[in-house]
Design an enzyme around this catalytic site. Structure first.
Site, PDB file in Angstrom:
ATOM      1  N   HIS A 382       0.796  -1.221   0.000  1.00  0.00           N
ATOM      2  CA  HIS A 382       0.000   0.000   0.000  1.00  0.00           C
ATOM      3  C   HIS A 382       0.830   1.274   0.000  1.00  0.00           C
ATOM      4  O   HIS A 382       0.267   2.369   0.095  1.00  0.00           O
ATOM      5  CB  HIS A 382      -0.917   0.038   1.231  1.00  0.00           C
ATOM      6  N   LYS A 576      -8.723  13.586   4.631  1.00  0.00           N
ATOM      7  CA  LYS A 576      -7.869  12.396   4.641  1.00  0.00           C
ATOM      8  C   LYS A 576      -6.895  12.556   5.812  1.00  0.00           C
ATOM      9  O   LYS A 576      -6.852  13.609   6.446  1.00  0.00           O
ATOM     10  CB  LYS A 576      -7.122  12.209   3.322  1.00  0.00           C
ATOM     11  N   ARG A 577      -6.145  11.498   6.081  1.00  0.00           N
ATOM     12  CA  ARG A 577      -5.137  11.575   7.132  1.00  0.00           C
ATOM     13  C   ARG A 577      -4.233  12.791   6.888  1.00  0.00           C
ATOM     14  O   ARG A 577      -3.855  13.075   5.749  1.00  0.00           O
ATOM     15  CB  ARG A 577      -4.337  10.274   7.101  1.00  0.00           C
ATOM     16  N   LYS A 582       0.488  14.348   1.681  1.00  0.00           N
ATOM     17  CA  LYS A 582      -0.869  14.591   1.174  1.00  0.00           C
ATOM     18  C   LYS A 582      -1.122  16.087   0.970  1.00  0.00           C
ATOM     19  O   LYS A 582      -2.120  16.487   0.376  1.00  0.00           O
ATOM     20  CB  LYS A 582      -1.909  13.985   2.122  1.00  0.00           C
ATOM     21  N   THR A 687      -8.724   6.240  -2.023  1.00  0.00           N
ATOM     22  CA  THR A 687     -10.082   5.789  -2.361  1.00  0.00           C
ATOM     23  C   THR A 687     -11.092   6.898  -2.135  1.00  0.00           C
ATOM     24  O   THR A 687     -12.183   6.845  -2.685  1.00  0.00           O
ATOM     25  CB  THR A 687     -10.498   4.553  -1.535  1.00  0.00           C
ATOM     26  N   LYS A 691     -14.711   8.082  -4.156  1.00  0.00           N
ATOM     27  CA  LYS A 691     -16.003   8.390  -3.532  1.00  0.00           C
ATOM     28  C   LYS A 691     -16.504   9.766  -3.988  1.00  0.00           C
ATOM     29  O   LYS A 691     -17.689   9.943  -4.287  1.00  0.00           O
ATOM     30  CB  LYS A 691     -15.872   8.347  -2.001  1.00  0.00           C
TER      31      LYS A 691
END
Length: 845
Positions: A382, A576-577, A582, A687, A691
């Site tokens: 991952h 998100k985290r 990110k 993911t 969505k």
């Protein structure tokens, strides 16, 4: 709201008194369902009599639904036992399930009946569903993916199930204070979870520490140390429109009565008396306990081994159980009946543990055991982030798991021998390929990813770009050794939870225009919306559904933050985290520049600007200082911007606290623009991007992870692209080290605005310093925020312009949903089943 009266000082629901309390465990009519709910309120009581407030109604309703699930669950178990198909067992440290009530009755096809039943009892389904706490069994995408996969396994009638740990306090509940993020323990098990069933007959011993004895016959046995027991709790996972209901089995760690030292207790040595009980409670207390200390590392490793050992013992028990009592176990048949999937490196210890169980307990030789293990286990990677590719100190492994280190040493030794004899050309690469890394003699480690690759029959990435990077960079040498071992399995999401149930207005429109609801299990049918992309009637209905979701979200934001947001503004969301790669920092720097720009405009110029509400949510790991600084910065910026009368509704910046699945179910349907802006080559898949796209939300993003495939599917004209590409990133970092980076003036202005104290007196210099310099730990802008900032701002300008053209925006939104068919977890799991697990559907009649 329910109508209540007082009886002996207690609150009594008047409506529920009119409904008989009769057990109807498999009821499908509203009146019988209402009676069954009332039956559980009366005869499965968890609260004092007479009280039927929303919380009590939720638990009674959940137990009524569970009646339905248990019947299907038992039928599924018996059917699998009788047919004895090959079965997949999905091992994961995380399962981010979300609320179960509406998902379960939706999958069972009785959502309307339960709504009617609750009305008869004086309650609204929506209010009752709100009472459920999210199960705190995960952190982010890894755990949510695992839960989507379980939903698809059940829906596709596959013989499969999941194994995880029953964390009492989860990761943490996030509170936002004036100091930023505060972590408090999750309370999802404070009362109890009505969905789980404890299996008192399923309990296995798990050993730690001890030593290895060599018997006279040469066989080795791990003995001594401490033994903790794993007790099974099962959670039912219903398929959509099918009887099949599979299990998520969660392990609870416990010590037994004989481990309680009564004499110590009577001598007032209370802690010593319950020493092993305390050790057991620690194992399943918290997800990802801090591992900066030696004790923290020990606890994490204990958690991982506890999951692997208990799960494999259960799998072997089930394999033997289905063979019957004839005593003739043919172990070479094991891989024909069992597939074990490792979700990232956390369950890597399943490899040496399965070897140990086969050799030491079942009497197999090394070659026979290795054949079984290497045909049974597959590994999903991952991440390419070095810090997430686990490496455990060999000294710690020897202390905690001495037999397993013997086995790992032997795996490493045999791998080296195989490479030297078959591929001498790889001699120069062998040190980086081997499982044991002793390059630093002071800190020799076990490389868990290498152990997975060497031992598994299949290794897969989770998006095309990610899998290409694995094959060309991270595992390139292994690919030359085993070219057929590596695959791609692009992630997916369940369309049931993420569109049908979370956005019923949009779902009903899709069903109406496609003239079928078959898209719910065949998401490729969404492509049929493309022909209506310019239809004004669809545009009107689509806009109405999106506005309903935006108003609902605006109410939620007001409720949890106190900030009033304008539903007519562009809803721009990044959830998100919180992690530097990110790049929530890029997002907030862009928001700061936007605010500064607005402040400098005349009132007339401001009227031409697109109003925007920027929402950011996510948890920063408790010890990740820079991530926590980013959370604080977002909140500090929001405090200033949201109170500025000059700006008003032109810009709002909101940090949405305690992001979880249920919060996502509110945010995603209400979104219009979503930011997926990681440094290219660093996000394996993502993911949440799927969505958002499925819900008609447009994406601003880099060519990273699944963004690449989403853009291909929905059309590049419907995606706001910016930033460096993955193959450019190493070159850009090198140029930065050489001092060639020239920052965009807007980037400098945004940083300077923070340093000016415009957002308070907190010292943000350590965070901003990470963007400065050309190299060095914590400096040199490793994640290329500065490089990508100008193209990011230009892309945001394109967003503003597109949003003003409502017709164009609505068409883009419709085409985003229409192009999302590929990203169903049903498709992903079908590919796993055919191409990795070799399992087939096993439909319960």
């Amino acid at each position: 709201m329910a109508t209540t009266a007082k009886v002996n000082g207690s609150s009594v629901d008047v409506a529920s008194q009119k409904v008989p309390s009769i057990a109807h465990p498999v009821a499908v009519e509203a009146s019988e369902i209402a009676s069954n709910i009332n039956y559980h309120a009366k005869y499965s009581p968890h609260f004092t009599p007479f009280n039927f407030a929303p919380e009590q109604a939720y638990y009674a309703t959940a137990e009524s639904v569970r009646d339905q699930l248990i019947q299907r669950w038992n039928e599924t178990y018996y059917h699998f036992h009788k047919v004895d198909p090959k079965q997949t067992y999905y091992l994961s440290m995380e399962f981010l399930q979300g609320r179960a009530l509406t998902n379960a009755i939706g999958n069972l096809g009785i959502l309307g009946q339960y709504a009617d039943a609750l009305n008869k009892l004086g309650h609204d389904l929506e209010d009752i569903a709100e009472q459920e706490k999210d199960a705190a069994l995960g952190n982010g995408g890894l755990g949510r993916l695992a839960s989507c996969f379980l939903d698809s396994m059940a829906t596709l009638n596959l013989p499969a199930g999941g194994y995880g740990l029953r964390y009492r306090y989860g990761l943490f509940k996030q509170r936002i204070t004036k100091d930023g993020q505060e972590e408090v323990a999750e309370d999802w098990l404070e009362k109890f979870c009505p969905w789980e069933v404890v299996r008192h007959d399923v309990i296995f011993p798990v050993r730690f520490y001890g030593h290895v004895e060599v018997r006279k016959d040469g066989f080795r046995k791990w003995v001594g140390g401490e033994v903790i027991h794993a007790l099974a709790y099962d959670v039912p996972i219903p398929g959509y429109r099918t009887k099949n209901t599979i299990s998520l089995r969660l392990w609870e760690a416990k010590a037994v009565a004989e481990d309680f030292n009564l004499s110590h207790f009577n001598e007032a040595l209370y802690e010593s008396a319950a020493h092993l009980h305390s050790k057991a409670q620690q194992i399943c207390a918290v997800l990802y306990p801090g591992d900066a200390t030696e004790d923290g590392k020990v606890l994490r490793l204990k958690q991982q081994f506890f999951l692997c050992s208990a799960s494999l013992k259960d799998i072997i028990f089930r394999f033997k159980e289905r063979r019957g009592d004839n005593g003739s176990i043919v172990w070479s048949e094991f891989p024909n009946k069992v597939a074990v999937q490792l979700n990232d490196t956390h369950p890597t210890l399943a490899i040496p543990e399965l070897m140990r169980l086969l050799m030491d307990d079942e009497g197999l030789g090394w070659d026979e055991a290795w054949d079984v293990v290497s045909r049974t286990i597959a590994y999903t990677n991952h991440t390419v982030l070095p810090e997430a590719l686990e490496k455990w100190p060999q000294s710690l492994m020897w202390k905690l798991l001495p037999r397993h280190m013997e086995i790992i040493e032997e795996i490493d030794k045999r791998f080296l021998g195989m490479v030297h004899s078959t591929r001498p050309d790889l001699a120069s690469k062998i040190q980086s390929m081997r499982v044991l890394d002793s390059s630093n003699p002071q800190k020799p480690v076990v490389r868990m990813a290498n152990l997975c690759v060497v031992s598994s029959h299949t290794v897969n990435g989770v998006a095309e770009l990610h899998s290409d990077i694995l094959k060309s960079e991270l595992f390139a040498d292994y690919v030359s050794l085993w070219p057929n071992k590596f695959q791609n399995k692009t992630n997916g999401i369940t369309p049931r939870r993420w569109l049908q149930f979370s956005s019923p207005e949009l779902s009903s429109i899709i069903t109406k225009w496609l003239k079928t609801d078959e898209w719910i299990t065949n998401l490729d049918l969404l492509s049929g919306l493309r022909q209506f992309g310019d239809d004004k009637d669809l545009h009107a209905e689509w806009a109405s559904a999106k506005m309903a979701n935006k108003r609902r979200l605006a109410q939620y934001v007001l409720q949890v933050t106190g900030v009033t947001i304008n539903p007519n503004s562009l809803f721009d969301i990044q959830v998100k985290r919180i992690h530097e790669y990110k790049r929530q920092l890029l997002n907030i720097l862009g928001a700061i520049y936007r605010y500064k720009n607005l402040k400098e405009m005349s009132p007339e110029e401001r009227k031409k600007m697109t109003p925007r509400t920027i929402m950011i949510g996510g948890k920063a790991f408790a010890t990740y200082t820079n991530a926590k600084r980013i959370v604080k910065l977002v909140n500090d910026v929001g405090d200033v911007v949201n109170k500025d009368p000059e700006i008003g509704n032109l810009l709002k910046v909101v940090f949405v606290p305690n992001y979880n699945v249920s919060v996502a179910e509110m945010l995603i349907p209400g979104s219009e623009l979503s930011q997926h802006i990681s440094t290219a080559g660093m996000e394996a898949s993502g993911t949440s991007n799927m969505k958002f796209a499925l819900n008609g939300c447009l994406i601003i993003g880099t060519l990273d992870g699944a963004n690449v495939e989403i853009r291909e599917e929905i059309g590049e004209e419907n995606f706001f692209l910016f930033g460096a590409t993955a193959d450019e990133v190493p070159k850009l970092r090198k140029e930065r080290e050489q001092g060639h980076f020239k920052p965009d003036p807007r980037f400098e202005e945004a940083k300077q605005y923070i340093r000016s104290g415009a957002f308070g007196s907190y010292d943000y210099n350590p965070l901003l310093d990470s963007l400065e310099g050309n190299s060095g730990y914590g400096r040199g802008d490793y994640f290329l925020v500065g490089h990508d900032f100008p193209s990011y701002m230009d892309a945001q300008d394109r967003v503003d312009k597109a949003y003003k053209d409502k017709t164009r925006w609505l068409k883009m939104s419709i085409l985003s949903t229409a192009g999302s068919g590929k990203f169903s977890s049903d498709r992903t799991i079908s590919q796993y089943a055919k191409e990795i697990w070799n399992i087939e559907e096993c439909i319960v009649p």
